[in-house]
Design a protein around this motif. Structure first.
Motif, short mmCIF file in Angstrom:
data_model
loop_
_atom_site.label_atom_id
_atom_site.label_comp_id
_atom_site.label_asym_id
_atom_site.label_seq_id
_atom_site.Cartn_x
_atom_site.Cartn_y
_atom_site.Cartn_z
N UNK A 162 0.84 -1.20 0.00
CA UNK A 162 0.00 0.00 0.00
C UNK A 162 0.88 1.26 0.00
N UNK A 163 1.98 1.24 0.75
CA UNK A 163 2.90 2.38 0.74
C UNK A 163 3.55 2.53 -0.63
N UNK A 164 3.86 1.40 -1.23
CA UNK A 164 4.44 1.42 -2.58
C UNK A 164 3.48 2.06 -3.58
N UNK A 165 2.22 1.72 -3.48
CA UNK A 165 1.20 2.31 -4.36
C UNK A 165 1.06 3.80 -4.09
N UNK A 166 1.10 4.20 -2.82
CA UNK A 166 0.98 5.62 -2.50
C UNK A 166 2.11 6.43 -3.11
N UNK A 167 3.31 5.87 -3.13
CA UNK A 167 4.44 6.57 -3.77
C UNK A 167 4.18 6.74 -5.27
N UNK A 168 3.61 5.72 -5.88
CA UNK A 168 3.29 5.82 -7.30
C UNK A 168 2.23 6.90 -7.54
N UNK A 169 1.24 6.95 -6.66
CA UNK A 169 0.20 7.97 -6.77
C UNK A 169 0.81 9.36 -6.64
N UNK A 170 1.71 9.54 -5.67
CA UNK A 170 2.36 10.84 -5.48
C UNK A 170 3.16 11.25 -6.72
N UNK A 171 3.83 10.29 -7.34
CA UNK A 171 4.61 10.60 -8.54
C UNK A 171 3.69 10.96 -9.70
N UNK A 172 2.56 10.29 -9.80
CA UNK A 172 1.61 10.62 -10.86
C UNK A 172 1.04 12.01 -10.67
N UNK A 173 0.71 12.35 -9.43
CA UNK A 173 0.18 13.69 -9.15
C UNK A 173 1.24 14.74 -9.46
N UNK A 174 2.49 14.49 -9.07
CA UNK A 174 3.57 15.44 -9.36
C UNK A 174 3.78 15.59 -10.86
N UNK A 175 3.66 14.48 -11.58
CA UNK A 175 3.79 14.52 -13.03
C UNK A 175 2.68 15.36 -13.65
N UNK A 176 1.49 15.25 -13.09
CA UNK A 176 0.35 16.02 -13.59
C UNK A 176 0.55 17.51 -13.36
N UNK A 177 1.16 17.87 -12.23
CA UNK A 177 1.32 19.27 -11.88
C UNK A 177 2.53 19.92 -12.56
N UNK A 178 3.41 19.07 -13.09
CA UNK A 178 4.62 19.63 -13.73
C UNK A 178 4.23 20.45 -14.95
N UNK A 179 4.87 21.60 -15.19
CA UNK A 179 4.54 22.42 -16.36
C UNK A 179 4.88 21.72 -17.66
N UNK A 180 4.02 21.86 -18.61
CA UNK A 180 4.24 21.25 -19.93
C UNK A 180 4.97 22.22 -20.83
N UNK A 181 6.05 21.74 -21.42
CA UNK A 181 6.83 22.59 -22.33
C UNK A 181 6.11 22.70 -23.66
N UNK A 182 6.14 23.88 -24.21
CA UNK A 182 5.51 24.09 -25.51
C UNK A 182 6.34 23.46 -26.61
#
Length: 226
Positions: A206-226
């Motif tokens: 479950x902790x392993x999955x939570x880390x994956x979720x955190x990385x996905x959320x961080x990836x979503x929030x990262x700015x997209x380069x034009x």
């Protein structure tokens, strides 16, 4: 009618040339407009439309909670329904993570654990199905044998009747031996499952999955380069 068809065939090549010529006039500005629209779409996503990573993160959270809940309900080898549900959840989580694993650090390890869980639960399910089939075969064979012996008891040749039923008796013994092997294999698999997943031992996963979720959320929030 023939004259109209002849005129259509005559005018068609000219019409096609005119369409191609007119399209070439707008092709370049149209391509530029499409590119600008694509870049703008990458930079500005409407708040009502979550990103792909956010959607995966949300589904992953939900499935992980459901998996934990079903695993807590697996108390013995005689808990086929929650074990079956847990196996289906593990399969869905694996299918969710496999396509993004090349871009998501740690996803490969989670996929490997899910595959292991899915395999063990699948083996338990197969043994449960096999046990039901063998049990039915034992009941059928023993039932026919015992009913015939009862009928033969009133006969003067009941000993000969028993001798005739010996093949069925041996079949029952063989089926019971198979049942004993199935029970032993079920206990072995369940103990392996208990040591790694049951009784709250899925906490590390479950902790392993939570880390994956955190990385996905961080990836979503990262700015997209034009």
């Amino acid at each position: 009618m023939n004259s109209l068809e002849a005129r259509r065939r005559h005018q068609q090549p000219r019409l096609i040339r005119d369409i191609v010529r007119d399209f070439e006039k707008i092709a370049v500005p149209l391509r530029k407009q499409i590119k600008r629209g694509c870049r703008a779409g990458k930079r500005r996503r409407p708040a009502s439309q979550p990103a792909f990573a956010a959607v995966i993160a949300a589904i992953l959270c939900r499935e992980a909670r459901d998996l934990h809940r079903q695993l807590r309900r697996v108390g013995s080898v005689n808990s086929p329904n929650p074990a079956h549900q847990a196996r289906l959840i593990a399969k869905r989580m694996r299918y969710l993570l496999e396509p993004v694993s090349p871009k998501l650090s740690g996803a490969d390890a989670a996929v490997a654990r899910l595959r292991q869980l899915q395999d063990r639960l699948g083996e338990l399910h197969d043994l449960q199905t096999l046990k039901a089939e063998v049990s039915a075969a034992v009941e059928h064979t023993a039932g026919d044998w015992s009913a015939q012996l009862i009928r033969d008891a009133s006969s003067e040749i009941w000993m000969a009747a028993i001798d005739q039923k010996l093949p069925q008796v041996r079949t029952c013994y063989a089926l019971v031996a198979v049942m004993a092997h199935i029970h032993a294999e079920q206990r072995r698999l369940f103990e392996a499952l208990r040591r790694t997943w049951l009784e709250g031992r899925d906490a590390a996963f479950q902790k392993q999955v939570q880390k994956l979720v955190d990385r996905l959320v961080a990836f979503d929030r990262a700015p997209t380069q034009a």
